[in-house]
Design a protein around this motif. Structure first.
Motif, PDB file in Angstrom:
ATOM      1  N   ILE A  16       0.859  -1.180   0.000  1.00 30.67           N
ATOM      2  CA  ILE A  16       0.000   0.000   0.000  1.00 30.67           C
ATOM      3  C   ILE A  16       0.895   1.230   0.000  1.00 30.67           C
ATOM      4  O   ILE A  16       1.729   1.388   0.897  1.00 30.67           O
ATOM      5  CB  ILE A  16      -0.938   0.019   1.221  1.00 30.67           C
ATOM      6  N   ASP A  17       0.725   2.093  -0.990  1.00 32.33           N
ATOM      7  CA  ASP A  17       1.564   3.276  -1.110  1.00 32.33           C
ATOM      8  C   ASP A  17       0.912   4.537  -0.551  1.00 32.33           C
ATOM      9  O   ASP A  17       1.510   5.610  -0.599  1.00 32.33           O
ATOM     10  CB  ASP A  17       1.942   3.511  -2.578  1.00 32.33           C
ATOM     11  N   ASP A  18      -0.309   4.446  -0.048  1.00 33.06           N
ATOM     12  CA  ASP A  18      -0.979   5.613   0.538  1.00 33.06           C
ATOM     13  C   ASP A  18      -0.400   5.946   1.904  1.00 33.06           C
ATOM     14  O   ASP A  18       0.096   5.068   2.618  1.00 33.06           O
ATOM     15  CB  ASP A  18      -2.485   5.332   0.694  1.00 33.06           C
ATOM     16  N   GLU A  19      -0.513   7.219   2.275  1.00 33.47           N
ATOM     17  CA  GLU A  19      -0.171   7.627   3.635  1.00 33.47           C
ATOM     18  C   GLU A  19      -1.267   7.156   4.591  1.00 33.47           C
ATOM     19  O   GLU A  19      -2.434   7.061   4.226  1.00 33.47           O
ATOM     20  CB  GLU A  19      -0.044   9.153   3.712  1.00 33.47           C
ATOM     21  N   GLY A  20      -0.886   6.878   5.801  1.00 33.63           N
ATOM     22  CA  GLY A  20      -1.877   6.487   6.798  1.00 33.63           C
ATOM     23  C   GLY A  20      -1.612   5.101   7.341  1.00 33.63           C
ATOM     24  O   GLY A  20      -0.724   4.375   6.864  1.00 33.63           O
ATOM     25  N   ASP A  21      -2.394   4.730   8.326  1.00 31.85           N
ATOM     26  CA  ASP A  21      -2.244   3.436   8.983  1.00 31.85           C
ATOM     27  C   ASP A  21      -3.289   2.470   8.425  1.00 31.85           C
ATOM     28  O   ASP A  21      -4.483   2.620   8.678  1.00 31.85           O
ATOM     29  CB  ASP A  21      -2.424   3.601  10.492  1.00 31.85           C
ATOM     30  N   PHE A  22      -2.827   1.499   7.662  1.00 30.74           N
ATOM     31  CA  PHE A  22      -3.720   0.510   7.080  1.00 30.74           C
ATOM     32  C   PHE A  22      -3.491  -0.876   7.690  1.00 30.74           C
ATOM     33  O   PHE A  22      -3.836  -1.887   7.079  1.00 30.74           O
ATOM     34  CB  PHE A  22      -3.535   0.471   5.564  1.00 30.74           C
ATOM     35  N   GLY A  23      -2.916  -0.901   8.884  1.00 33.60           N
ATOM     36  CA  GLY A  23      -2.647  -2.176   9.537  1.00 33.60           C
ATOM     37  C   GLY A  23      -3.907  -2.988   9.772  1.00 33.60           C
ATOM     38  O   GLY A  23      -3.929  -4.200   9.542  1.00 33.60           O
ATOM     39  N   ALA A  24      -4.976  -2.330  10.228  1.00 30.04           N
ATOM     40  CA  ALA A  24      -6.225  -3.047  10.499  1.00 30.04           C
ATOM     41  C   ALA A  24      -6.827  -3.585   9.201  1.00 30.04           C
ATOM     42  O   ALA A  24      -7.372  -4.692   9.167  1.00 30.04           O
ATOM     43  CB  ALA A  24      -7.218  -2.129  11.210  1.00 30.04           C
ATOM     44  N   ALA A  25      -6.728  -2.800   8.125  1.00 26.01           N
ATOM     45  CA  ALA A  25      -7.256  -3.256   6.838  1.00 26.01           C
ATOM     46  C   ALA A  25      -6.472  -4.457   6.333  1.00 26.01           C
ATOM     47  O   ALA A  25      -7.049  -5.414   5.797  1.00 26.01           O
ATOM     48  CB  ALA A  25      -7.194  -2.120   5.820  1.00 26.01           C
ATOM     49  N   ALA A  26      -5.148  -4.423   6.501  1.00 25.70           N
ATOM     50  CA  ALA A  26      -4.331  -5.574   6.099  1.00 25.70           C
ATOM     51  C   ALA A  26      -4.692  -6.804   6.911  1.00 25.70           C
ATOM     52  O   ALA A  26      -4.772  -7.915   6.375  1.00 25.70           O
ATOM     53  CB  ALA A  26      -2.847  -5.236   6.254  1.00 25.70           C
ATOM     54  N   ASP A  27      -4.901  -6.615   8.212  1.00 28.43           N
ATOM     55  CA  ASP A  27      -5.331  -7.741   9.057  1.00 28.43           C
ATOM     56  C   ASP A  27      -6.629  -8.341   8.527  1.00 28.43           C
ATOM     57  O   ASP A  27      -6.784  -9.575   8.486  1.00 28.43           O
ATOM     58  CB  ASP A  27      -5.549  -7.272  10.499  1.00 28.43           C
ATOM     59  N   GLU A  28      -7.561  -7.470   8.114  1.00 29.84           N
ATOM     60  CA  GLU A  28      -8.858  -7.936   7.613  1.00 29.84           C
ATOM     61  C   GLU A  28      -8.684  -8.713   6.306  1.00 29.84           C
ATOM     62  O   GLU A  28      -9.338  -9.733   6.088  1.00 29.84           O
ATOM     63  CB  GLU A  28      -9.788  -6.740   7.404  1.00 29.84           C
ATOM     64  N   VAL A  29      -7.792  -8.219   5.453  1.00 24.22           N
ATOM     65  CA  VAL A  29      -7.539  -8.893   4.179  1.00 24.22           C
ATOM     66  C   VAL A  29      -7.024 -10.314   4.406  1.00 24.22           C
ATOM     67  O   VAL A  29      -7.550 -11.285   3.839  1.00 24.22           O
ATOM     68  CB  VAL A  29      -6.509  -8.096   3.347  1.00 24.22           C
ATOM     69  N   PHE A  30      -6.013 -10.460   5.252  1.00 24.60           N
ATOM     70  CA  PHE A  30      -5.422 -11.784   5.443  1.00 24.60           C
ATOM     71  C   PHE A  30      -6.339 -12.696   6.258  1.00 24.60           C
ATOM     72  O   PHE A  30      -6.345 -13.917   6.048  1.00 24.60           O
ATOM     73  CB  PHE A  30      -4.031 -11.662   6.054  1.00 24.60           C
TER      74      PHE A  30
END
Length: 240
Positions: A16-30
């Protein structure tokens, strides 16, 4: 952010190249992909797919997700005149050719819903991207350290079917024999659901597959046939 996990029998990488915290979204994906592996793997005796194939679902009905997958399987079976078929005689029900692209595309939807606008999700070589252009290499079917071409892809997906990783694993449902008319076939489409299923279905059609895939709405094709001729559609987004 960058993250890689081994899910569904292959590496899945997320960038993910966007700024911001996408850790929760990545957790949801996996978490979603692990759930898919549990529910839809034909190699797990207790999965919903395995129980459906044996006629053992407790309530007699597949879940809404499995009904969606079954609908996709039937759509491509009908479109190929039976060359693509997940119900082959003497074999267990196996919708993997549809499940992979369908599930990874849904994972991409989770990222978009979380606000990610520029990302690349690569599932065992099949790729869905948002934003762009992203450069996506197409592996040479006979030389693992080389690419045949590099594509420039924006808000789209790329999937390849071939014989180089798993041998002659794609069967022509009309004959029950391995499809050997092509070495590899790559499809670029708006979603990985379309790209992955179209690539596998076209490969099952053999020599007729590239033309069939090219006639599908919104699909561009790059193929190498058994005679090592390269076939590609005029609109294929080849990188400069």
């Amino acid at each position: 952010m960058r993250r890689v996990e081994h899910v569904m029998g292959f590496p899945v990488s997320l960038r993910i190249d966007d700024e911001g915290d996408f850790g929760a979204a990545a957790d949801e994906v996996f978490a979603w992909l692990r759930q898919v592996d549990t529910r839809f793997s034909p190699f797990k005796h207790g999965s919903e797919v395995s129980r459906y194939g044996r006629g053992e679902l407790a309530d007699g009905e597949p879940s809404a997700d499995l009904r969606e997958v079954l609908g996709l399987c039937e759509r491509y079976r009908a479109a190929t005149g039976g060359a693509f078929d997940v119900r082959l005689p003497g074999r267990a029900f196996d919708p993997c050719a549809v499940v992979k692209g369908w599930s990874v595309q849904r994972a991409a939807g989770l990222l978009a819903a979380a606000g990610a606008r520029r990302f690349c999700l690569n599932a065992g070589g099949d790729v869905v991207v948002s934003g762009g252009p992203w450069r996506v290499g197409v592996r040479h079917p006979e030389q693992a350290d080389r690419v045949c071409t590099v594509l420039a892809v924006t808000d789209a997906a790329v999937a390849t079917s071939g014989r180089y990783e798993r041998g002659d694993h794609i069967l022509d449902g009309r004959t029950g024999r391995p499809a050997t008319g092509l070495l590899s076939l790559t499809v670029v489409a708006p979603t990985l659901t379309e790209a992955d299923a179209t690539a596998t279905a076209a490969f099952a059609l053999g020599a007729d597959g590239p033309a069939w895939a090219a006639a599908r709405p919104r699909c561009e094709v790059f193929a190498v046939d058994a005679g090592r001729s390269v076939l590609r559609t005029p609109g294929l987004p080849v990188a400069a």
